[in-house]
Design an enzyme around this catalytic site. Structure first.
Site, short mmCIF file in Angstrom:
data_model
loop_
_atom_site.label_atom_id
_atom_site.label_comp_id
_atom_site.label_asym_id
_atom_site.label_seq_id
_atom_site.Cartn_x
_atom_site.Cartn_y
_atom_site.Cartn_z
N PRO A 81 -2.67 -13.16 6.50
CG PRO A 81 -0.57 -13.90 7.10
CD PRO A 81 -1.49 -13.80 5.95
CB CYS A 82 -4.84 -8.56 8.40
SG CYS A 82 -5.67 -9.43 7.07
CD GLN A 83 1.44 -8.07 8.27
OE1 GLN A 83 0.96 -7.45 7.35
NE2 GLN A 83 2.13 -9.18 8.10
N GLY A 84 -2.95 -5.18 10.46
CA GLY A 84 -3.63 -3.90 10.63
C GLY A 84 -3.78 -3.28 9.26
#
Ligand SMILES: C[S@@+](CC[C@H](N)C(=O)[O-])C[C@H]1O[C@@H](n2cnc3c(N)ncnc32)[C@H](O)[C@@H]1O
Length: 345
Positions: A81-84
């Site tokens: 998952p990439c939070q930005g």
């Protein structure tokens, strides 16, 4: 005897991505996530599998390799998952927000699989004007992998849903991956996916009360005669009144003006279109409704839209089940990637 190809799934969730690889004949040797509910579902559907509940932002790939005595693995798969991303110059830097992606890179660096498959949201390719994408390509190149990337649409691979995912596939030893071509057959519609599932709940473990109406439903019922996770949501009277005004395939624009803004988000009051694949299903936010029933899809219906076969059972609370299904990579799309990759391994 031919040996099964093996994989490790990082951020495995309930295992949609894993399931596609299993359908293509690979074997899971370890699946890691920090979410216990999803791991219970993962393990329940694969009694032989090994799962590990761990925070991948801190877990040591060396430690895990030693603890599980893993000498080699053919493929590492997963969707960090990439939070930005945070970038400095042309690089993804060591930073809190990049930890999960960096962890995936570290696992590839330590285990040195023959290939890896990393999936993510499509806009990862345009983040930072393409700097994130370039940085991903160069991170893996410096580990010795030839990387290809593409945005795939699930409905091109027999999934009754238009979900899009960006997929990076890297191969060691200078081999080049070609993404699977879209299947030529017609797109599977919501009707083909769901029309055998009744309006009302079915008690877990019951036999099918209806006959199949499409080849997709015959496929979904393969090796299975009991149905699970088809418990309906009973909405309040007002919700039922409003959604009953929206036709098959319609949305809030079909409502009288004074009702159009009764829910704040634009995707609210949307019905599936029975003649088309579904739009991307959410994780149970209750905005998308069945194409003809005045209720949201059940967990089983959502699973059908994601291309989970009916024998795959979701555990824990209903809210958790919706999230497990909604988070997953559609298994049939994963299978298309896995099969294509198999030829090169
Ligand atoms: C998009 S979902 C993965 C879906 C999965 N690939 C599938 O096909 O079913 C992302 C997963 O990352 C897990 N996750 C998020 N942060 C994590 C962390 N720090 N350590 C381990 N897992 C994490 C979540 O629990 C979630 O299951």
């Amino acid at each position: 005897m031919e040996k099964d190809l093996t994989f490790i799934d990082l951020f495995c969730g309930c295992g949609g991505l894993s399931l596609g690889f299993e359908m293509a004949g690979y074997k899971s040797i370890l699946a890691i996530d920090c979410w216990k509910d999803a791991l219970e579902t993962y393990a329940y559907n694969r009694p032989e599998s090994r799962t590990l509940c761990a925070d991948l932002s801190t877990a040591s790939p060396d430690g895990i390799k030693a603890k599980y005595g893993i000498q080699s693995v053919d493929v590492i798969i997963g969707g960090p998952p990439c939070q930005g991303f945070s970038i400095a110059g042309k690089r993804i830097i060591e930073d809190e927000r990049n930890k999960l992606y960096k962890s995936f890179v570290n696992f590839v660096g330590i285990f040195r699989p023959k290939a890896f498959v990393m999936e993510n949201v499509p806009n990862i390719l345009s983040m930072g004007n393409g700097v994130v994408k370039e940085s991903i390509l160069s991170d893996f190149k410096s580990l010795g992998y030839e990387v290809r990337h593409q945005v795939l649409t699930a409905s091109d691979y027999g999934v009754p849903q238009n979900r899009k995912r960006a997929v990076f596939v890297g191969l060691a030893q200078g081999k080049m991956f070609e993404f699977p071509k879209p299947f030529k057959s017609e797109r599977i519609t919501s009707f083909e996916a769901l029309s055998d599932l009744p309006e009302q709940s079915i008690a877990d473990g019951s036999t099918y009360p209806t006959i199949t109406k499409s080849d997709y439903q015959i496929w979904a019922r393969t090796d299975n005669n009991q149905i699970f996770n088809h418990e309906i949501t009973v909405h309040n009277q007002r919700t039922v009144e409003i959604i009953s005004m929206v036709p098959d395939g319609g949305n809030y624009k079909n409502l009288p003006v004074d009702l159009q803004s009764t829910r704040k988000v634009h995707i609210a009051w949307t019905r599936l279109n029975s003649n088309k694949p579904s739009f991307t299903i959410d994780c149970g936010h209750r905005h998308h409704f069945h194409y003809c029933y005045n209720r949201i899809p059940t967990v089983r219906e959502a699973a059908r839209i994601q291309s989970f076969p009916d024998k795959f059972v979701f555990l824990k609370s209903r809210t958790s089940q919706y999230k497990q299904v909604g988070n997953a990579v559609p298994p049939l799309m994963a299978k298309a990637i896995a099969e294509q990759l198999k030829d090169l391994l």
